[in-house]
Design a protein around this motif. Structure first.
Motif, PDB file in Angstrom:
ATOM      1  N   ASP A   1       0.874  -1.177   0.000  1.00  0.00           N
ATOM      2  CA  ASP A   1       0.000   0.000   0.000  1.00  0.00           C
ATOM      3  C   ASP A   1       0.911   1.227   0.000  1.00  0.00           C
ATOM      4  N   ASN A   2       0.970   1.924  -1.122  1.00  0.00           N
ATOM      5  CA  ASN A   2       1.929   3.028  -1.229  1.00  0.00           C
ATOM      6  C   ASN A   2       1.298   4.404  -1.024  1.00  0.00           C
ATOM      7  N   ASP A   3       0.054   4.465  -0.549  1.00  0.00           N
ATOM      8  CA  ASP A   3      -0.635   5.758  -0.418  1.00  0.00           C
ATOM      9  C   ASP A   3       0.101   6.710   0.515  1.00  0.00           C
ATOM     10  N   ASN A   4       0.530   6.224   1.687  1.00  0.00           N
ATOM     11  CA  ASN A   4       1.222   7.088   2.649  1.00  0.00           C
ATOM     12  C   ASN A   4       2.548   7.596   2.089  1.00  0.00           C
ATOM     13  N   ILE A   5       3.281   6.699   1.415  1.00  0.00           N
ATOM     14  CA  ILE A   5       4.567   7.102   0.840  1.00  0.00           C
ATOM     15  C   ILE A   5       4.357   8.183  -0.215  1.00  0.00           C
ATOM     16  N   ARG A   6       3.365   7.974  -1.098  1.00  0.00           N
ATOM     17  CA  ARG A   6       3.113   8.963  -2.159  1.00  0.00           C
ATOM     18  C   ARG A   6       2.701  10.316  -1.574  1.00  0.00           C
ATOM     19  N   ALA A   7       1.889  10.288  -0.521  1.00  0.00           N
ATOM     20  CA  ALA A   7       1.458  11.541   0.113  1.00  0.00           C
ATOM     21  C   ALA A   7       2.657  12.289   0.706  1.00  0.00           C
ATOM     22  N   ASP A   8       3.574  11.547   1.339  1.00  0.00           N
ATOM     23  CA  ASP A   8       4.762  12.186   1.914  1.00  0.00           C
ATOM     24  C   ASP A   8       5.681  12.739   0.834  1.00  0.00           C
TER      25      ASP A   8
ATOM     26  N   ALA B   1       6.349  -0.830  -6.859  1.00  0.00           N
ATOM     27  CA  ALA B   1       5.027  -0.291  -6.498  1.00  0.00           C
ATOM     28  C   ALA B   1       4.904   1.183  -6.851  1.00  0.00           C
ATOM     29  N   LEU B   2       6.009   1.919  -6.694  1.00  0.00           N
ATOM     30  CA  LEU B   2       5.997   3.367  -6.953  1.00  0.00           C
ATOM     31  C   LEU B   2       6.358   3.702  -8.400  1.00  0.00           C
TER      32      LEU B   2
END
Length: 408
Positions: free
Chosen positions: A117-124, A163-164
């Motif tokens: 789940d890469n949502d948190n990484i992308r937001a940061d 993933a990213l």
């Protein structure tokens, strides 16, 4: 703006001073305008220290609790590196595998990644932060902490890069790239500018210790460009990618790998009848022993010999299994040899260059080296020889194929 995932192993973050150096390196990339995700291992020696603590409590620690224990090593590193980045004016955010939600299966101590789940990484990243992720660990569907096995931080980094859809995944280690062979054996070994996933996978499986096999498999599957770089020296490293060089530039051999951890077993006087090989090898597989090279001689008088290699650590176990089988099938005896090694030529150019095998055999024959077993694939030729000839064989082949020279 390009996105780079950088992985630093235990040696690279082994002390506070080295963590400071990693922060400096990350800061330089950030200043060049790259988005950065950093994946780190535990500080060198820390995982072993934690395992030793567990052994003082129990001879057979519960695997779930072992994963809870050893995963704490990376948690220390991500916090310290994030602090070091903040001290340099870079906003950073650390995540354990569970916080990212690196979802794995529930095979404790050797889990495999299912999804990220890469949502948190992308937001940061969108907020301008450097993201620091604990390697080697994840979480299963029930929320249990899991670890990916030794070297699992490489796999974490590649999986996050996939993933990213990162532009590059950089693996920082104690060597400055992938070499034509081990420079400790051949002083003239040359650092490769680039190598294909296929070649790197073969090199890793045949004994090269630069990268974890699972990480290379993952990178190849998702086409993540990998670059191996030295943690403490500047340089371009080695790029591992899907693309081969043009046909004119493709060397027939990329490198020479070798494995010292080989042992050979021969079942002598096996009845030469259908299904006997299965009767011998199936119980070996059932005992969780991996078989490598297999050779069966031409049958004479209704008898044949079957020879195969295993990891040297599995020799005693394999011999014990074979003694029972040999008796049951009416074989004459079981012979073992722990003093062998495997030497392999690897290169995608073999597909279009004939005569590689014959040249290899001539070079070894000229040195008086007897070949005991041979196995081949499209891009590799492996031979089993007496261990006393290992370094001579590697040097002779390196010279014979002129691997110290840049391809024309």
């Amino acid at each position: 703006m390009s996105l780079i995932v950088q992985k630093f192993g235990g040696t690279s973050v082994g002390t506070v001073e080295r963590i400071q150096s990693v922060a400096e390196k990350v800061g330089k990339f950030r200043a060049e305008g790259h988005d950065i995700v950093v994946v780190v291992s535990a500080m060198s020696g820390e995982t072993n220290r934690l395992i030793d603590l567990a052994k003082q409590i129990s001879n057979k620690p519960n695997p779930r609790e072992m994963d809870v224990l050893v995963s704490t090593g990376e948690q220390v590193t991500i916090a310290l590196l994030s602090m070091a980045l903040e001290e340099r004016g870079l906003e950073a955010r650390s995540y354990t595998g569970a916080q990212v939600k690196i979802l794995t299966d529930n095979a404790y101590t050797k889990a495999r990644i299912r999804e990220i789940d890469n949502d948190n990484i992308r937001a940061d990243l969108a907020a301008g932060r450097v993201v620091v992720v604990a390697g080697f660990q994840g979480v299963d569907e029930q929320g249990n902490i899991t670890t990916l096995g030794r070297g699992g931080s490489d796999t974490t980094a590649v999986a996050i890069a996939a993933a990213l859809k990162a532009d590059e995944c950089q693996i920082y280690t104690d060597v400055d790239g992938v070499y034509t062979t081990d420079p400790r054996v051949v002083e003239k070994a040359r650092r490769l500018d680039r190598i294909t996933f296929e070649e790197m996978l073969e090199m890793a499986s045949l004994g090269s210790k630069v990268l974890q096999i699972r990480a290379v498999e993952f990178a190849g599957k998702f086409n993540v460009p990998l670059r191996v770089l030295h943690s403490f020296q500047e340089g371009p490293g080695t790029l591992i990618s899907l693309e081969e060089q043009t046909e004119m530039e493709t060397p027939s051999i990329a490198g020479i790998a070798f494995n010292r951890d080989e042992a050979k077993l021969t079942v002598v006087g096996v009845p030469d009848s259908p299904g006997v090989a299965s009767q011998i090898l199936a119980p070996i597989g059932d005992s969780n022993i991996e078989v490598d090279v297999i050779v069966q001689n031409v049958g004479e008088d209704g008898k044949t010999d079957l020879t195969f290699t295993v990891n040297r650590n599995d020799l005693a176990k394999a011999e014990a299994v074979l003694q029972g089988i040999a008796k049951n099938i009416g074989a004459e005896q079981v012979k073992t040899d722990a003093k062998i090694v495997k030497v392999s030529l690897v290169g995608v150019g073999m597909r279009s260059h004939a005569g590689i095998a014959s040249k290899m055999f001539k070079i070894l024959a000229a040195e008086g080296i007897n070949i005991q077993m041979i196995t081949t694939s499209e891009i590799k030729i492996s031979v089993v020889v007496d261990e006393k000839y290992l370094e001579l064989a590697v040097r002779a082949l390196h010279d014979g194929f002129e691997l110290d020279k840049e391809p024309a």
